[in-house]
Design an enzyme around this catalytic site. Structure first.
Site, PDB file in Angstrom:
ATOM      1  N   GLN A 112       0.745  -1.149   0.031  1.00 44.36           N
ATOM      2  CA  GLN A 112      -0.024  -0.014   0.063  1.00 44.36           C
ATOM      3  C   GLN A 112       0.902   1.031  -0.022  1.00 44.36           C
ATOM      4  O   GLN A 112       1.712   1.472   1.168  1.00 44.36           O
ATOM      5  CB  GLN A 112      -0.903  -0.046   1.346  1.00 44.36           C
ATOM      6  CG  GLN A 112      -1.751   1.144   1.248  1.00 44.36           C
ATOM      7  CD  GLN A 112      -2.681   1.226   2.583  1.00 44.36           C
ATOM      8  OE1 GLN A 112      -1.972   0.906   3.668  1.00 44.36           O
ATOM      9  NE2 GLN A 112      -3.709   1.528   2.702  1.00 44.36           N
ATOM     10  N   SER A 115       0.791   6.431   2.754  1.00 41.66           N
ATOM     11  CA  SER A 115       1.231   7.506   3.497  1.00 41.66           C
ATOM     12  C   SER A 115       2.855   8.248   3.040  1.00 41.66           C
ATOM     13  O   SER A 115       3.470   7.364   2.184  1.00 41.66           O
ATOM     14  CB  SER A 115       1.765   6.835   4.827  1.00 41.66           C
ATOM     15  OG  SER A 115       0.477   6.368   5.543  1.00 41.66           O
ATOM     16  N   SER A 147       4.155  -1.879   4.467  1.00 44.29           N
ATOM     17  CA  SER A 147       4.500  -3.046   4.981  1.00 44.29           C
ATOM     18  C   SER A 147       4.382  -3.952   3.757  1.00 44.29           C
ATOM     19  O   SER A 147       3.817  -3.473   2.710  1.00 44.29           O
ATOM     20  CB  SER A 147       3.369  -3.574   5.883  1.00 44.29           C
ATOM     21  OG  SER A 147       3.112  -2.706   7.039  1.00 44.29           O
ATOM     22  N   GLU A 230      -9.387  -1.608   5.182  1.00 43.90           N
ATOM     23  CA  GLU A 230      -8.178  -1.765   6.108  1.00 43.90           C
ATOM     24  C   GLU A 230      -8.506  -1.592   7.548  1.00 43.90           C
ATOM     25  O   GLU A 230      -8.331  -2.750   8.445  1.00 43.90           O
ATOM     26  CB  GLU A 230      -7.111  -0.594   5.869  1.00 43.90           C
ATOM     27  CG  GLU A 230      -5.902  -0.709   6.779  1.00 43.90           C
ATOM     28  CD  GLU A 230      -4.994   0.387   6.437  1.00 43.90           C
ATOM     29  OE1 GLU A 230      -3.793   0.136   6.638  1.00 43.90           O
ATOM     30  OE2 GLU A 230      -5.154   1.313   5.944  1.00 43.90           O
ATOM     31  N   GLU A 364      -6.017   9.400  16.760  1.00 43.51           N
ATOM     32  CA  GLU A 364      -6.536  10.679  16.822  1.00 43.51           C
ATOM     33  C   GLU A 364      -7.323  10.823  15.840  1.00 43.51           C
ATOM     34  O   GLU A 364      -8.623  11.458  15.784  1.00 43.51           O
ATOM     35  CB  GLU A 364      -5.240  11.609  16.954  1.00 43.51           C
ATOM     36  CG  GLU A 364      -4.555  11.606  18.201  1.00 43.51           C
ATOM     37  CD  GLU A 364      -3.495  10.442  18.286  1.00 43.51           C
ATOM     38  OE1 GLU A 364      -2.864  10.225  19.468  1.00 43.51           O
ATOM     39  OE2 GLU A 364      -3.387   9.755  17.239  1.00 43.51           O
TER      40      GLU A 364
END
Length: 394
Positions: A112, A115, A147, A230, A364
Protein backbone atom coordinates in the site's frame (compact mmCIF):
# COMPACT_ATOMS: atom_id res chain seq x y z
CA UNK A 1 -29.84 -18.97 -7.96
CA UNK A 2 -27.45 -21.71 -6.82
CA UNK A 3 -28.85 -23.66 -3.85
CA UNK A 4 -26.80 -24.72 -0.84
CA UNK A 5 -26.75 -28.31 -2.07
CA UNK A 6 -25.54 -27.19 -5.49
CA UNK A 7 -22.88 -25.03 -3.85
CA UNK A 8 -21.75 -28.00 -1.74
CA UNK A 9 -21.54 -30.09 -4.91
CA UNK A 10 -19.27 -27.49 -6.52
CA UNK A 11 -16.97 -27.63 -3.51
CA UNK A 12 -16.88 -31.43 -3.63
CA UNK A 13 -16.07 -31.35 -7.33
CA UNK A 14 -13.23 -28.93 -6.70
CA UNK A 15 -11.78 -31.14 -3.96
CA UNK A 16 -12.21 -34.31 -6.04
CA UNK A 17 -10.47 -32.84 -9.08
CA UNK A 18 -7.75 -30.99 -7.13
CA UNK A 19 -6.81 -32.90 -3.99
CA UNK A 20 -5.29 -30.33 -1.59
CA UNK A 21 -2.83 -32.96 -0.38
CA UNK A 22 -1.25 -33.38 -3.82
CA UNK A 23 -2.05 -30.10 -5.62
CA UNK A 24 0.29 -27.13 -5.40
CA UNK A 25 -1.39 -24.33 -3.38
CA UNK A 26 -1.29 -21.84 -6.25
CA UNK A 27 -2.80 -24.37 -8.65
CA UNK A 28 -5.57 -25.20 -6.18
CA UNK A 29 -6.38 -21.54 -5.61
CA UNK A 30 -6.49 -20.94 -9.35
CA UNK A 31 -8.95 -23.81 -9.74
CA UNK A 32 -11.00 -22.43 -6.84
CA UNK A 33 -11.14 -19.04 -8.54
CA UNK A 34 -12.12 -20.55 -11.89
CA UNK A 35 -14.92 -22.52 -10.19
CA UNK A 36 -16.42 -19.31 -8.81
CA UNK A 37 -15.58 -20.23 -5.22
CA UNK A 38 -13.05 -17.47 -4.46
CA UNK A 39 -15.52 -14.64 -3.85
CA UNK A 40 -18.95 -16.19 -4.43
CA UNK A 41 -20.67 -12.78 -4.27
CA UNK A 42 -18.94 -11.66 -7.49
CA UNK A 43 -20.30 -12.42 -10.97
CA UNK A 44 -19.36 -15.54 -12.89
CA UNK A 45 -15.98 -15.02 -14.54
CA UNK A 46 -14.62 -12.91 -11.69
CA UNK A 47 -14.13 -15.67 -9.15
CA UNK A 48 -17.77 -15.76 -8.10
CA UNK A 49 -21.25 -17.13 -8.68
CA UNK A 50 -23.43 -14.11 -7.96
CA UNK A 51 -24.44 -15.42 -4.52
CA UNK A 52 -24.82 -13.60 -1.18
CA UNK A 53 -21.50 -12.87 0.55
CA UNK A 54 -22.49 -15.06 3.49
CA UNK A 55 -22.27 -18.15 1.27
CA UNK A 56 -18.48 -17.73 1.22
CA UNK A 57 -18.32 -18.76 4.87
CA UNK A 58 -19.97 -22.07 3.96
CA UNK A 59 -17.42 -22.62 1.19
CA UNK A 60 -14.43 -21.65 3.33
CA UNK A 61 -15.54 -23.93 6.16
CA UNK A 62 -15.65 -26.97 3.89
CA UNK A 63 -12.35 -26.14 2.22
CA UNK A 64 -10.62 -25.60 5.55
CA UNK A 65 -11.93 -28.95 6.82
CA UNK A 66 -10.39 -30.60 3.77
CA UNK A 67 -7.01 -28.98 4.38
CA UNK A 68 -7.21 -26.67 1.39
CA UNK A 69 -5.04 -23.53 1.22
CA UNK A 70 -6.71 -20.22 1.94
CA UNK A 71 -6.74 -17.54 -0.73
CA UNK A 72 -4.27 -14.70 -0.56
CA UNK A 73 -1.54 -16.34 1.55
CA UNK A 74 -0.34 -14.74 4.78
CA UNK A 75 1.92 -12.36 2.90
CA UNK A 76 -0.95 -10.95 0.84
CA UNK A 77 -3.23 -9.61 3.55
CA UNK A 78 -3.04 -6.16 1.94
CA UNK A 79 -4.08 -7.62 -1.39
CA UNK A 80 -6.97 -9.61 0.04
CA UNK A 81 -8.14 -7.15 2.68
CA UNK A 82 -7.64 -3.83 0.87
CA UNK A 83 -6.76 -4.10 -2.82
CA UNK A 84 -9.31 -6.75 -3.79
CA UNK A 85 -12.38 -4.97 -2.32
CA UNK A 86 -11.29 -1.74 -3.99
CA UNK A 87 -10.76 -3.39 -7.38
CA UNK A 88 -14.19 -5.01 -7.04
CA UNK A 89 -15.81 -1.66 -6.18
CA UNK A 90 -14.11 0.55 -8.79
CA UNK A 91 -12.41 -1.66 -11.35
CA UNK A 92 -13.63 -2.15 -14.88
CA UNK A 93 -14.47 -5.67 -16.01
CA UNK A 94 -11.13 -5.81 -17.79
CA UNK A 95 -9.28 -4.75 -14.62
CA UNK A 96 -11.10 -7.37 -12.57
CA UNK A 97 -10.17 -10.05 -15.09
CA UNK A 98 -6.55 -8.91 -15.12
CA UNK A 99 -5.88 -8.42 -11.42
CA UNK A 100 -8.23 -10.49 -9.23
CA UNK A 101 -7.09 -14.01 -10.15
CA UNK A 102 -3.31 -13.51 -9.59
CA UNK A 103 -4.13 -11.61 -6.40
CA UNK A 104 -6.21 -14.49 -5.05
CA UNK A 105 -3.66 -17.16 -5.96
CA UNK A 106 -0.81 -15.19 -4.38
CA UNK A 107 1.01 -14.79 -7.67
CA UNK A 108 0.89 -11.04 -7.10
CA UNK A 109 1.57 -9.79 -3.56
CA UNK A 110 0.35 -6.25 -2.87
CA UNK A 111 1.58 -3.39 -0.74
CA UNK A 112 0.00 0.00 0.00
CA UNK A 113 1.68 3.20 -1.21
CA UNK A 114 -0.37 5.79 0.69
CA UNK A 115 1.49 7.49 3.58
CA UNK A 116 4.30 9.96 2.96
CA UNK A 117 6.86 11.71 5.19
CA UNK A 118 4.83 14.92 4.92
CA UNK A 119 1.39 13.34 4.63
CA UNK A 120 0.85 10.59 7.17
CA UNK A 121 -2.32 11.28 9.10
CA UNK A 122 -3.39 13.74 6.40
CA UNK A 123 -3.38 11.42 3.40
CA UNK A 124 -5.10 14.05 1.25
CA UNK A 125 -1.92 16.16 1.47
CA UNK A 126 0.06 13.53 -0.49
CA UNK A 127 2.74 15.09 -2.69
CA UNK A 128 3.79 12.12 -4.83
CA UNK A 129 3.19 13.41 -8.34
CA UNK A 130 1.75 11.59 -11.35
CA UNK A 131 1.97 13.41 -14.70
CA UNK A 132 0.12 12.17 -17.77
CA UNK A 133 2.30 11.15 -20.73
CA UNK A 134 0.09 9.77 -23.46
CA UNK A 135 -1.36 6.44 -22.35
CA UNK A 136 0.84 6.38 -19.25
CA UNK A 137 1.45 8.33 -16.06
CA UNK A 138 4.96 9.18 -14.84
CA UNK A 139 5.18 8.98 -11.05
CA UNK A 140 7.77 10.59 -8.78
CA UNK A 141 7.75 10.76 -5.00
CA UNK A 142 8.36 8.97 -1.71
CA UNK A 143 6.09 6.73 0.34
CA UNK A 144 6.70 5.51 3.88
CA UNK A 145 5.55 2.88 6.43
CA UNK A 146 4.94 0.47 3.56
CA UNK A 147 4.39 -3.05 4.88
CA UNK A 148 5.27 -5.97 2.57
CA UNK A 149 6.94 -3.75 -0.04
CA UNK A 150 9.96 -6.06 0.01
CA UNK A 151 7.73 -8.93 -1.14
CA UNK A 152 5.30 -7.07 -3.38
CA UNK A 153 4.83 -7.33 -7.13
CA UNK A 154 1.97 -4.80 -7.13
CA UNK A 155 0.93 -1.75 -5.10
CA UNK A 156 -2.16 0.33 -4.56
CA UNK A 157 -0.97 3.90 -5.08
CA UNK A 158 -2.46 7.32 -4.40
CA UNK A 159 -0.74 10.14 -6.29
CA UNK A 160 -1.40 13.81 -7.00
CA UNK A 161 -2.45 14.43 -10.58
CA UNK A 162 -3.68 18.01 -10.22
CA UNK A 163 -1.98 20.45 -7.83
CA UNK A 164 -4.22 23.35 -8.88
CA UNK A 165 -7.35 22.16 -7.05
CA UNK A 166 -8.04 21.52 -3.33
CA UNK A 167 -6.09 18.61 -1.95
CA UNK A 168 -8.94 16.05 -1.85
CA UNK A 169 -9.89 16.75 -5.47
CA UNK A 170 -6.45 16.38 -7.02
CA UNK A 171 -5.69 12.73 -6.19
CA UNK A 172 -5.90 9.70 -8.46
CA UNK A 173 -5.70 6.00 -7.52
CA UNK A 174 -3.50 3.54 -9.43
CA UNK A 175 -2.36 -0.08 -9.41
CA UNK A 176 1.42 0.11 -9.72
CA UNK A 177 3.91 -2.56 -10.82
CA UNK A 178 6.53 -2.77 -8.05
CA UNK A 179 9.00 -4.79 -10.16
CA UNK A 180 9.74 -2.09 -12.75
CA UNK A 181 12.77 0.23 -12.88
CA UNK A 182 12.53 3.32 -10.71
CA UNK A 183 11.01 1.57 -7.67
CA UNK A 184 13.44 1.46 -4.72
CA UNK A 185 12.51 -0.23 -1.43
CA UNK A 186 14.48 0.52 1.74
CA UNK A 187 13.81 -1.12 5.13
CA UNK A 188 12.70 0.90 8.16
CA UNK A 189 13.79 -0.50 11.52
CA UNK A 190 11.17 -0.44 14.28
CA UNK A 191 11.38 -0.24 18.06
CA UNK A 192 11.25 -4.07 18.11
CA UNK A 193 14.42 -4.29 16.05
CA UNK A 194 12.50 -5.71 13.10
CA UNK A 195 11.90 -4.09 9.73
CA UNK A 196 8.36 -5.09 8.87
CA UNK A 197 7.86 -2.06 6.70
CA UNK A 198 9.75 0.21 4.35
CA UNK A 199 10.16 3.53 2.65
CA UNK A 200 9.63 3.42 -1.10
CA UNK A 201 11.13 5.86 -3.60
CA UNK A 202 9.45 6.25 -7.00
CA UNK A 203 11.60 7.78 -9.76
CA UNK A 204 10.03 8.21 -13.21
CA UNK A 205 7.91 5.12 -12.62
CA UNK A 206 5.47 4.53 -15.48
CA UNK A 207 1.92 3.42 -14.76
CA UNK A 208 -0.46 2.66 -17.66
CA UNK A 209 -3.70 4.61 -17.59
CA UNK A 210 -5.37 1.20 -17.86
CA UNK A 211 -4.18 0.68 -14.27
CA UNK A 212 -6.08 3.70 -12.97
CA UNK A 213 -8.95 2.80 -10.60
CA UNK A 214 -11.82 5.25 -10.77
CA UNK A 215 -11.78 8.62 -12.53
CA UNK A 216 -8.87 11.01 -12.73
CA UNK A 217 -9.14 13.23 -9.66
CA UNK A 218 -11.41 10.71 -7.93
CA UNK A 219 -8.69 9.02 -5.92
CA UNK A 220 -9.86 10.23 -2.52
CA UNK A 221 -13.18 8.44 -2.80
CA UNK A 222 -11.49 5.25 -4.00
CA UNK A 223 -8.89 5.46 -1.21
CA UNK A 224 -11.67 5.83 1.37
CA UNK A 225 -13.01 2.44 0.29
CA UNK A 226 -9.54 0.94 0.82
CA UNK A 227 -9.15 2.59 4.23
CA UNK A 228 -12.57 1.44 5.45
CA UNK A 229 -11.69 -2.14 4.52
CA UNK A 230 -8.26 -1.79 6.14
CA UNK A 231 -9.70 -0.68 9.47
CA UNK A 232 -12.19 -3.54 9.56
CA UNK A 233 -9.39 -5.97 8.70
CA UNK A 234 -7.18 -4.66 11.53
CA UNK A 235 -9.90 -4.24 14.14
CA UNK A 236 -11.82 -7.46 13.58
CA UNK A 237 -10.82 -10.75 12.04
CA UNK A 238 -13.40 -13.25 10.86
CA UNK A 239 -13.79 -16.44 12.86
CA UNK A 240 -11.45 -15.33 15.66
CA UNK A 241 -11.96 -17.73 18.58
CA UNK A 242 -12.36 -16.68 22.19
CA UNK A 243 -9.10 -15.96 24.04
CA UNK A 244 -7.11 -15.47 20.88
CA UNK A 245 -4.57 -12.75 20.24
CA UNK A 246 -3.12 -10.82 23.21
CA UNK A 247 -5.62 -11.84 25.88
CA UNK A 248 -5.06 -15.52 25.17
CA UNK A 249 -1.35 -15.22 25.99
CA UNK A 250 -2.12 -13.60 29.33
CA UNK A 251 -4.94 -15.96 30.29
CA UNK A 252 -2.82 -19.01 29.48
CA UNK A 253 0.08 -17.72 31.60
CA UNK A 254 -2.28 -16.97 34.51
CA UNK A 255 -3.78 -20.46 34.46
CA UNK A 256 -0.56 -22.38 33.94
CA UNK A 257 1.76 -20.65 36.42
CA UNK A 258 0.51 -20.30 40.01
CA UNK A 259 3.44 -18.01 40.83
CA UNK A 260 2.01 -15.35 38.50
CA UNK A 261 -1.44 -15.24 40.11
CA UNK A 262 -1.22 -11.99 41.97
CA UNK A 263 -4.63 -11.50 43.64
CA UNK A 264 -4.27 -7.74 43.34
CA UNK A 265 -4.21 -8.09 39.54
CA UNK A 266 -7.16 -10.44 39.18
CA UNK A 267 -9.85 -7.76 38.78
CA UNK A 268 -7.81 -5.97 36.13
CA UNK A 269 -7.31 -9.22 34.22
CA UNK A 270 -11.04 -9.90 34.26
CA UNK A 271 -11.78 -6.39 33.01
CA UNK A 272 -9.33 -6.80 30.13
CA UNK A 273 -10.75 -10.26 29.35
CA UNK A 274 -14.26 -8.81 29.10
CA UNK A 275 -13.04 -5.91 26.95
CA UNK A 276 -11.30 -8.31 24.58
CA UNK A 277 -14.38 -10.52 24.31
CA UNK A 278 -16.64 -7.53 23.65
CA UNK A 279 -14.24 -6.40 20.93
CA UNK A 280 -14.24 -9.87 19.36
CA UNK A 281 -18.04 -10.14 19.32
CA UNK A 282 -18.45 -6.59 18.05
CA UNK A 283 -16.03 -7.40 15.26
CA UNK A 284 -18.07 -10.42 14.24
CA UNK A 285 -21.22 -8.29 14.17
CA UNK A 286 -19.51 -5.61 12.11
CA UNK A 287 -18.35 -8.17 9.58
CA UNK A 288 -21.86 -9.56 9.30
CA UNK A 289 -23.25 -6.07 8.75
CA UNK A 290 -20.63 -5.45 6.07
CA UNK A 291 -21.48 -8.73 4.32
CA UNK A 292 -24.13 -6.98 2.24
CA UNK A 293 -21.75 -4.34 0.90
CA UNK A 294 -18.64 -2.27 1.46
CA UNK A 295 -17.83 -1.46 5.12
CA UNK A 296 -18.44 2.06 6.33
CA UNK A 297 -16.78 4.37 8.85
CA UNK A 298 -17.80 2.12 11.77
CA UNK A 299 -14.57 0.23 11.19
CA UNK A 300 -12.71 3.25 12.55
CA UNK A 301 -14.25 2.61 15.97
CA UNK A 302 -13.18 -1.03 15.87
CA UNK A 303 -9.64 -0.10 14.99
CA UNK A 304 -9.44 2.46 17.84
CA UNK A 305 -10.72 -0.13 20.31
CA UNK A 306 -8.34 -2.80 19.05
CA UNK A 307 -5.32 -0.51 19.54
CA UNK A 308 -6.40 0.58 23.02
CA UNK A 309 -7.08 -2.95 24.24
CA UNK A 310 -3.94 -4.46 22.70
CA UNK A 311 -1.76 -1.84 24.38
CA UNK A 312 -3.55 -2.22 27.72
CA UNK A 313 -3.20 -6.02 27.67
CA UNK A 314 0.47 -5.95 26.67
CA UNK A 315 1.18 -3.46 29.47
CA UNK A 316 -0.64 -5.68 31.96
CA UNK A 317 1.37 -8.68 30.73
CA UNK A 318 4.66 -6.89 31.40
CA UNK A 319 3.58 -6.19 35.01
CA UNK A 320 2.29 -9.74 35.43
CA UNK A 321 5.67 -11.27 34.57
CA UNK A 322 7.68 -8.78 36.64
CA UNK A 323 11.38 -8.63 35.81
CA UNK A 324 11.07 -11.51 33.36
CA UNK A 325 8.56 -9.49 31.36
CA UNK A 326 11.22 -6.90 30.59
CA UNK A 327 13.52 -9.35 28.84
CA UNK A 328 13.83 -9.31 25.07
CA UNK A 329 15.47 -12.13 23.20
CA UNK A 330 16.86 -10.60 20.03
CA UNK A 331 17.47 -7.01 18.87
CA UNK A 332 19.01 -8.13 15.59
CA UNK A 333 17.30 -6.47 12.65
CA UNK A 334 15.26 -9.02 10.79
CA UNK A 335 12.85 -8.94 7.86
CA UNK A 336 9.86 -11.04 8.97
CA UNK A 337 7.87 -12.82 6.30
CA UNK A 338 4.56 -11.67 7.80
CA UNK A 339 3.36 -9.17 10.40
CA UNK A 340 3.06 -10.91 13.78
CA UNK A 341 1.24 -8.85 16.42
CA UNK A 342 1.32 -11.46 19.19
CA UNK A 343 4.39 -13.62 18.63
CA UNK A 344 7.52 -14.08 20.72
CA UNK A 345 7.78 -12.98 24.38
CA UNK A 346 5.91 -10.34 26.45
CA UNK A 347 8.60 -7.71 25.85
CA UNK A 348 8.14 -8.04 22.10
CA UNK A 349 4.36 -7.84 22.35
CA UNK A 350 4.58 -4.72 24.50
CA UNK A 351 6.85 -2.93 22.05
CA UNK A 352 4.96 -4.09 18.94
CA UNK A 353 1.62 -2.93 20.38
CA UNK A 354 2.90 0.67 20.43
CA UNK A 355 2.38 0.72 16.68
CA UNK A 356 -1.25 -0.38 16.86
CA UNK A 357 -2.48 3.16 17.45
CA UNK A 358 -0.54 4.45 14.41
CA UNK A 359 -0.84 1.83 11.66
CA UNK A 360 -4.04 1.81 9.64
CA UNK A 361 -4.79 5.40 10.64
CA UNK A 362 -3.84 7.08 13.90
CA UNK A 363 -6.31 6.86 16.77
CA UNK A 364 -6.53 10.67 16.86
CA UNK A 365 -7.62 10.93 13.22
CA UNK A 366 -9.99 7.96 13.54
CA UNK A 367 -11.74 9.63 16.48
CA UNK A 368 -12.52 12.48 14.10
CA UNK A 369 -13.94 9.95 11.63
CA UNK A 370 -16.17 8.43 14.29
CA UNK A 371 -17.34 11.77 15.63
CA UNK A 372 -18.17 13.23 12.23
CA UNK A 373 -19.27 10.25 10.11
CA UNK A 374 -20.79 7.94 12.72
CA UNK A 375 -22.07 10.27 15.45
CA UNK A 376 -22.87 13.18 13.15
CA UNK A 377 -21.06 15.77 15.27
CA UNK A 378 -19.85 19.04 13.72
CA UNK A 379 -16.59 18.68 11.83
CA UNK A 380 -13.35 20.33 12.79
CA UNK A 381 -12.75 23.74 11.26
CA UNK A 382 -10.56 23.17 8.20
CA UNK A 383 -9.15 26.30 6.62
CA UNK A 384 -7.57 24.42 3.71
CA UNK A 385 -10.68 22.81 2.21
CA UNK A 386 -11.09 25.35 -0.59
CA UNK A 387 -7.39 26.16 -1.14
CA UNK A 388 -5.47 24.74 -4.09
CA UNK A 389 -2.96 22.13 -2.95
CA UNK A 390 -0.05 24.04 -4.54
CA UNK A 391 -0.85 27.02 -2.30
CA UNK A 392 -0.82 25.08 0.98
CA UNK A 393 2.19 25.44 3.32
CA UNK A 394 4.31 22.30 3.49
Amino acid sequence: MTTESELDALVRDLLDEHDPATTAPRDFLGAQYDAGLAWVQLPVGFGGLGLPRTAQERVNGQLAAAGAPMGGTEKNYIGMGMAAPTIVAYGTDEQKRKFLRPLFTGEQIYCQLFSEPGAGSDLAAAATRAVRDGAEWVVNGQKVWTSQAQHAQMAILVARTNPDVPKHAGLTYFLCDMTQPGVEVRPLRQITGEAEFNEVFLTDVRVPDDNRLGPEGGGWRVATTTLNNERVAIGSRAGTPRESDHIGKVAKAWRSDAALRNPAMHDELMRLWVDAEVLRLTGERLRQQAASGQPGPEGAGMKIAFARIAQAISGFEIELHGEAGLSYDDWTMRRPETVDLTGREPGYRYLRARGNSIEGGTSEILRNTVSERVLGLPGEHRVDKAVAWKDLPR
